[in-house]
Design an enzyme around this catalytic site. Structure first.
Site, PDB file in Angstrom:
ATOM      1  N   SER A  38      34.482  49.868  67.307  1.00 28.33           N
ATOM      2  CA  SER A  38      34.799  51.093  68.047  1.00 28.33           C
ATOM      3  C   SER A  38      35.943  50.808  69.011  1.00 28.33           C
ATOM      4  CB  SER A  38      33.561  51.534  68.841  1.00 28.33           C
ATOM      5  OG  SER A  38      33.887  52.496  69.816  1.00 28.33           O
ATOM      6  N   TYR A  76      26.083  50.687  73.873  1.00 28.04           N
ATOM      7  CA  TYR A  76      26.901  50.860  72.660  1.00 28.04           C
ATOM      8  C   TYR A  76      28.126  49.943  72.716  1.00 28.04           C
ATOM      9  CZ  TYR A  76      29.722  53.603  69.275  1.00 28.04           C
ATOM     10  OH  TYR A  76      30.490  54.022  68.223  1.00 28.04           O
TER      11      TYR A  76
HETATM   12  P1  NAD Z   1      27.095  59.700  62.298  1.00 29.35           P
HETATM   13  O1  NAD Z   1      26.010  59.732  63.315  1.00 29.35           O
HETATM   14  O2  NAD Z   1      27.561  60.948  61.700  1.00 29.35           O
HETATM   15  O3  NAD Z   1      26.704  58.732  61.095  1.00 29.35           O
HETATM   16  C1  NAD Z   1      25.970  57.553  61.268  1.00 29.35           C
HETATM   17  C2  NAD Z   1      25.169  57.296  60.013  1.00 29.35           C
HETATM   18  O4  NAD Z   1      24.436  56.074  60.210  1.00 29.35           O
HETATM   19  C3  NAD Z   1      24.137  58.400  59.750  1.00 29.35           C
HETATM   20  O5  NAD Z   1      24.161  58.777  58.399  1.00 29.35           O
HETATM   21  C4  NAD Z   1      22.820  57.745  60.132  1.00 29.35           C
HETATM   22  O6  NAD Z   1      21.690  58.245  59.429  1.00 29.35           O
HETATM   23  C5  NAD Z   1      23.096  56.299  59.776  1.00 29.35           C
HETATM   24  N1  NAD Z   1      22.182  55.378  60.448  1.00 29.35           N
HETATM   25  C6  NAD Z   1      21.734  55.418  61.729  1.00 29.35           C
HETATM   26  N2  NAD Z   1      20.836  54.450  61.943  1.00 29.35           N
HETATM   27  C7  NAD Z   1      20.722  53.764  60.770  1.00 29.35           C
HETATM   28  C8  NAD Z   1      19.957  52.641  60.353  1.00 29.35           C
HETATM   29  N3  NAD Z   1      19.114  52.024  61.197  1.00 29.35           N
HETATM   30  N4  NAD Z   1      20.111  52.201  59.085  1.00 29.35           N
HETATM   31  C9  NAD Z   1      20.947  52.836  58.227  1.00 29.35           C
HETATM   32  N5  NAD Z   1      21.675  53.905  58.552  1.00 29.35           N
HETATM   33  C10 NAD Z   1      21.564  54.364  59.814  1.00 29.35           C
HETATM   34  O7  NAD Z   1      28.290  58.939  63.048  1.00 29.35           O
HETATM   35  P2  NAD Z   1      29.719  58.408  62.538  1.00 29.35           P
HETATM   36  O8  NAD Z   1      30.706  58.822  63.539  1.00 29.35           O
HETATM   37  O9  NAD Z   1      29.961  58.697  61.116  1.00 29.35           O
HETATM   38  O10 NAD Z   1      29.468  56.846  62.755  1.00 29.35           O
HETATM   39  C11 NAD Z   1      29.825  55.865  61.802  1.00 29.35           C
HETATM   40  C12 NAD Z   1      30.190  54.587  62.522  1.00 29.35           C
HETATM   41  O11 NAD Z   1      31.394  54.781  63.262  1.00 29.35           O
HETATM   42  C13 NAD Z   1      29.149  54.104  63.542  1.00 29.35           C
HETATM   43  O12 NAD Z   1      29.043  52.698  63.488  1.00 29.35           O
HETATM   44  C14 NAD Z   1      29.749  54.527  64.866  1.00 29.35           C
HETATM   45  O13 NAD Z   1      29.281  53.736  65.929  1.00 29.35           O
HETATM   46  C15 NAD Z   1      31.213  54.322  64.590  1.00 29.35           C
HETATM   47  N6  NAD Z   1      32.109  55.061  65.482  1.00 29.35           N
HETATM   48  C16 NAD Z   1      32.098  56.414  65.549  1.00 29.35           C
HETATM   49  C17 NAD Z   1      32.990  57.067  66.398  1.00 29.35           C
HETATM   50  C18 NAD Z   1      33.037  58.586  66.514  1.00 29.35           C
HETATM   51  O14 NAD Z   1      33.726  59.091  67.394  1.00 29.35           O
HETATM   52  N7  NAD Z   1      32.376  59.337  65.657  1.00 29.35           N
HETATM   53  C19 NAD Z   1      33.901  56.325  67.152  1.00 29.35           C
HETATM   54  C20 NAD Z   1      33.891  54.934  67.045  1.00 29.35           C
HETATM   55  C21 NAD Z   1      33.007  54.309  66.202  1.00 29.35           C
END
Ligand code: NAD
Length: 258
Positions: free
Chosen positions: A137, A150
């Protein structure tokens, strides 16, 4: 010719958000994809649509990883790619964070990434080599108030990425990390999960916020992160390993006084 022809890639947290877009793009580029998540209905539907395989995988549980790799090899004969994408976010000031909440985030984000590398890398090596992409991130490379747990886990993912790159290079496995800024998914815009919410209104409010914060003036799209994951998973990045890649519309470049 697809950029991932002949490859077999597990994408965790692939039922929605960035993981979903990674699964879609990787299929478009010729990979066999294993959609792994704890959201079984959504994951099954996506896998069916993509002619992919769904596995229930809670990334914090070692037994689930072992089963997921076995299912992947049974379906496609090998595994030579992994995108550690699953993650959770909790908002709290550090002094208000219960230990239980801290450990919950560590278990998914940090332990999940560790178990993914530990379980899948030997099988990637056995397939002759491949790639691992970890999802860190923006908060892996700078601080942000109210997301201390986080941010701690995302900093840890960069440490894991660098050490894994050193230890696995000799087994022909490249390991890199993505550091997304604000990306338009249910994580950053929870109204996407609330049937009564006005998603467009919320998206506009967020867009107003990011217009001020982000030099490129908008929130990022999950497809843009998927394109980075593709780059790091294919031959276009053949001489790159152990690196964090910031994808944030310029947010980390600094603050603007004008
Ligand atoms: P999201 O919440 O839409 O998707 C996350 C997915 O991970 C979901 O499908 C959820 O069911 C799954 N998940 C959660 N816990 C789990 C577990 N224990 N085992 C398996 N799957 C699990 O969010 P996103 O934005 O698509 O996030 C994807 C990645 O990107 C994450 O690692 C998040 O930290 C990172 N991220 C997101 C952002 C943002 O702004 N959206 C920014 C930086 C990093």
């Amino acid at each position: 010719m697809g950029k991932l022809d002949g490859r077999v890639v597990i994408v965790t947290g692939a039922a929605r958000g960035q993981g979903e877009q990674e699964a879609r793009l990787f299929r478009e580029e010729g990979a066999r994809v294993v959609v792994a998540d704890v959201l079984d209905d959504q994951g099954e539907d996506l896998a069916k649509e993509l002619d992919a395989r769904y596995v229930h995988l809670d990334v914090g549980r070692e037994a689930d990883w072992t089963a997921a790799v076995a299912a992947t090899k049974e379906a496609y004969g090998k595994v030579d790619g992994l995108v550690n994408n699953a993650g959770i976010l909790r908002f709290n000031a550090l002094l208000d964070t219960p230990l239980e909440e801290f450990m919950q985030v560590v278990q998914v984000n940090q332990v999940g990434c560790f178990l993914g590398i530990k379980t899948v890398a030997p099988h990637i090596a056995a397939a002759g080599g491949g790639t691992i992409v970890n999802t860190a991130s923006y908060t892996a490379v700078t601080g942000m108030a109210a997301v201390g747990t986080y941010a701690a886990t995302k900093h840890a993912i960069l440490g894991l990425t660098r050490v894994a790159a050193l230890e696995l290079a000799g087994r022909h496995i490249r390991v890199n990390a993505m550091c997304p800024g604000a990306i338009d998914t249910p994580m950053s815009n929870p109204s996407r999960l609330d049937p009564s919410a006005d998603v467009e209104e919320m998206a506009e409010a967020l867009d107003g916020l990011y217009r001020k914060l982000v030099p490129l003036g908008r929130i990022g799209q999950p497809r843009e992160v998927a394109r980075l994951a593709l780059f790091l998973s294919c031959e276009d990045s053949s001489y790159i390993t152990g690196q964090p890649f910031v994808i944030d519309g310029g947010w980390l470049a600094g603050v603007s006084l004008i």
